[in-house]
Design a protein around this motif. Structure first.
Motif, PDB file in Angstrom:
ATOM      1  N   UNK A 189       0.828  -1.203   0.000  1.00 25.41           N
ATOM      2  CA  UNK A 189       0.000   0.000   0.000  1.00 25.41           C
ATOM      3  C   UNK A 189       0.869   1.261   0.000  1.00 25.41           C
ATOM      4  N   UNK A 190       1.994   1.205   0.720  1.00 22.04           N
ATOM      5  CA  UNK A 190       2.901   2.364   0.761  1.00 22.04           C
ATOM      6  C   UNK A 190       3.504   2.637  -0.614  1.00 22.04           C
ATOM      7  N   UNK A 191       3.833   1.579  -1.354  1.00 18.93           N
ATOM      8  CA  UNK A 191       4.364   1.750  -2.708  1.00 18.93           C
ATOM      9  C   UNK A 191       3.297   2.347  -3.622  1.00 18.93           C
ATOM     10  N   UNK A 192       2.065   1.877  -3.480  1.00 17.58           N
ATOM     11  CA  UNK A 192       0.972   2.446  -4.273  1.00 17.58           C
ATOM     12  C   UNK A 192       0.753   3.920  -3.934  1.00 17.58           C
ATOM     13  N   UNK A 193       0.916   4.259  -2.676  1.00 18.28           N
ATOM     14  CA  UNK A 193       0.725   5.647  -2.268  1.00 18.28           C
ATOM     15  C   UNK A 193       1.710   6.564  -2.984  1.00 18.28           C
ATOM     16  N   UNK A 195       6.409   7.570 -10.899  1.00 13.18           N
ATOM     17  CA  UNK A 195       6.162   6.635 -11.999  1.00 13.18           C
ATOM     18  C   UNK A 195       6.518   5.210 -11.591  1.00 13.18           C
ATOM     19  N   UNK A 196       7.537   5.080 -10.740  1.00 14.37           N
ATOM     20  CA  UNK A 196       8.001   3.775 -10.272  1.00 14.37           C
ATOM     21  C   UNK A 196       8.334   3.887  -8.791  1.00 14.37           C
ATOM     22  N   UNK A 197       7.863   2.928  -8.010  1.00 12.14           N
ATOM     23  CA  UNK A 197       8.222   2.852  -6.588  1.00 12.14           C
ATOM     24  C   UNK A 197       8.773   1.453  -6.328  1.00 12.14           C
ATOM     25  N   UNK A 256      10.311  -6.433  -5.668  1.00 12.50           N
ATOM     26  CA  UNK A 256       8.935  -6.004  -5.906  1.00 12.50           C
ATOM     27  C   UNK A 256       8.892  -4.508  -6.185  1.00 12.50           C
ATOM     28  N   UNK A 257       7.917  -4.102  -6.981  1.00 14.86           N
ATOM     29  CA  UNK A 257       7.775  -2.672  -7.277  1.00 14.86           C
ATOM     30  C   UNK A 257       6.366  -2.345  -7.701  1.00 14.86           C
ATOM     31  N   UNK A 258       6.058  -1.062  -7.662  1.00 11.76           N
ATOM     32  CA  UNK A 258       4.800  -0.539  -8.186  1.00 11.76           C
ATOM     33  C   UNK A 258       5.129   0.389  -9.339  1.00 11.76           C
ATOM     34  N   UNK A 259       4.372   0.281 -10.414  1.00  7.18           N
ATOM     35  CA  UNK A 259       4.611   1.089 -11.614  1.00  7.18           C
ATOM     36  C   UNK A 259       3.297   1.748 -12.018  1.00  7.18           C
ATOM     37  N   UNK A 260       3.353   3.024 -12.347  1.00  2.52           N
ATOM     38  CA  UNK A 260       2.155   3.714 -12.817  1.00  2.52           C
ATOM     39  C   UNK A 260       1.667   3.065 -14.105  1.00  2.52           C
ATOM     40  N   UNK A 261       0.386   2.748 -14.148  1.00  4.61           N
ATOM     41  CA  UNK A 261      -0.160   2.033 -15.289  1.00  4.61           C
ATOM     42  C   UNK A 261       0.035   2.745 -16.608  1.00  4.61           C
ATOM     43  N   UNK A 262      -0.019   4.073 -16.601  1.00  5.70           N
ATOM     44  CA  UNK A 262       0.099   4.822 -17.857  1.00  5.70           C
ATOM     45  C   UNK A 262       1.497   4.757 -18.458  1.00  5.70           C
ATOM     46  N   UNK A 263       2.477   4.384 -17.656  1.00  7.07           N
ATOM     47  CA  UNK A 263       3.860   4.282 -18.146  1.00  7.07           C
ATOM     48  C   UNK A 263       4.322   2.837 -18.314  1.00  7.07           C
ATOM     49  N   UNK A 264       3.605   1.876 -17.741  1.00 10.23           N
ATOM     50  CA  UNK A 264       4.138   0.526 -17.565  1.00 10.23           C
ATOM     51  C   UNK A 264       4.570  -0.136 -18.865  1.00 10.23           C
TER      52      UNK A 264
END
Length: 455
Positions: free
Chosen positions: A118-122, A129-131, A176-184
């Motif tokens: 959740x923190x990465x999504x935040x 763009x990438x966490x 593990x990582x979170x990536x903004x969907x518009x850039x993925x």
């Protein structure tokens, strides 16, 4: 952030050769649940609105298992293993559906905390763009280092490529990582394979995004949360960590564990406040215990429901379908299977009750068994309220013992017993004075003769 859509991609295609197992690595269990299912639960708790499982080795077995722990997940097969970015792109169809957030996770990290995800999504919600999720292992040797500059993540540097200064960095890549969907998709498609192994590495998108002027950041997980499983020793280590967390959670919620380190919970164990659990108790899947129960030492319980103020064990075994109502008692060396023990009923010693109902306040004597199986089919035994079954009785199902019925000790009961009736099911005793001595003398003589022949 709660309104942002999120796709969680869980990479589960590895063969796991170090597990030395025919079963896919991520299906090995922690607390009775496949490790990849723990990852699914964490993703859902972090707000994932869709799931994609990237599978490979044992694909059909994985699909079948996923129907149980992730029925709404899409599965994608990575036909060839060409790196982590290549694995993520196996789910291209799902990525292209314009999700706000893309979480990339690994199926062999069963201890990952939903709060970390959740923190990465935040960070994405705040404009990153990438966490990348990092952690600080006790010894960073062998891990990729997270190289930060000016509060931003500049690169993920594999140890073999690190400078001496970078090798001193203790903040490492958890994978593990979170990536903004518009850039993925754009970032993933830019990942190349100009490296010694000719593989496409997900970590390369950090520098690719940075070169585009996009915001790239790192968030931190605990070492335990990021722990990956590669062999059975690490599987056991993860089990121990999970159990330690669950024991602490139980005790803080009002459960007494007299020797916590000897109690083993399942992933779905429910246990109410003011319950006391003695040493060496094992809870399998599907156990629900209300408040105020006492579980005595060396009991084994699975698929059972235990109401408030029940007393179980020691050395009791409750199998799937066991249903104990309030203040029921199941004592030492008793086994209950697919049976209801009504309020205040007692099954105290050395007894098997299967496919049955024991009425409220009934008493089942030591050594009693319900004979519920004829080798082909199961049959039901119904024991009425307040009935008394004497010790060492065999109740041959199908059978009904009425309310207040009384079964004499040592009986074999094959016919139903009406309310308040007394039933005997045993041969009449015959006593022959002196015959016991004669029998012993005859046996002793035969044994002596055998010994003489042998010599």
């Amino acid at each position: 952030m709660s309104q942002r859509s999120c796709l969680s991609i869980i990479l589960a295609a590895g063969e796991g050769t170090r597990m030395k197992s025919a079963m896919p690595k991520v299906l090995h269990a922690i607390a009775g649940l496949p490790m990849v299912a723990h990852v699914v639960k964490a993703a859902e708790a972090a707000g994932a609105t869709a799931l994609a499982l990237v599978i490979g080795h044992g694909a059909e077995e994985m699909r079948k298992a996923a129907q149980k722990f992730a029925p709404r997940a899409e599965t994608f097969v990575q036909e060839r293993r060409l790196g982590t970015a290549h694995a993520v792109l196996a789910a291209r169809e799902a990525i292209s559906k314009d999700y706000d957030d893309i979480l990339v996770m690994f199926g062999d990290t069963p201890l990952i905390d939903a709060g970390v995800l959740a923190a990465a999504r935040q960070k994405l919600a705040e404009g990153a763009a990438v966490a990348v999720i990092g952690f600080r292992p006790p010894n960073p040797t062998g891990y990729g280092r997270l190289v930060e500059k000016g509060g931003r993540l500049a690169a993920i540097r594999e140890e073999k490529d690190c400078s001496e200064a970078e090798k001193k960095i203790g903040f490492c890549n958890a994978g593990m990582m979170a990536v903004a969907g518009k850039h993925a998709l754009r970032l993933l498609d830019k990942v190349g394979n100009s490296n010694a192994k000719g593989e496409f590495y997900l970590t390369d998108i950090v520098e690719i995004a940075g070169a585009e002027g996009l915001d790239v950041v790192a968030t931190e997980a605990s070492f335990e949360s990021a722990l990956g499983i590669n062999n059975r020793a690490e599987l056991a280590e993860a089990e121990g960590i999970w159990q330690g967390r669950r024991r602490r959670e139980a005790m803080l919620s009002g459960v007494t564990l007299i020797a916590p380190e000897t109690v083993y919970f399942s992933h779905d164990t429910e246990i109410g406040a003011d319950t006391i659990v003695e040493p060496n108790v094992w809870f399998g899947p599907g156990v629900k215990i209300a408040s105020g129960a006492r579980i005595h030492a060396f009991s084994h319980i699975e698929g059972a429901t235990i109401a408030s103020n029940c007393d179980v064990g020691p050395f009791a075994r409750l199998r799937p379908g066991a249903d104990l109502k309030q203040k029921a008692k199941v004592g030492n060396f008793c086994e209950i299977k697919q049976a209801t023990i009504e309020e205040g009923a007692k099954v105290n010693h050395l007894t098997y009750i299967g496919d049955a109902r024991v009425g409220a306040g009934a008493n089942i004597g030591a050594g009693t068994i319900t004979c519920n199986y004829d080798g082909y089919s199961k049959f039901f035994t119904d024991i009425g309220e307040g009935a008394f079954v004497g010790s060492n009785s065999s109740l041959v199902a199908p059978l009904t013992i009425g309310k207040g019925g009384y079964i004499a000790s040592g009986s074999v009961i094959t016919e139903s017993v009406p309310d308040d009736a007394l039933a005997f099911g045993r041969a009449r005793q015959k006593t022959l004075p002196g015959k016991g001595r004669e029998l012993r003398e005859r046996f002793a003589s035969a044994a002596a003769a055998k010994k003489t022949v042998a010599e």
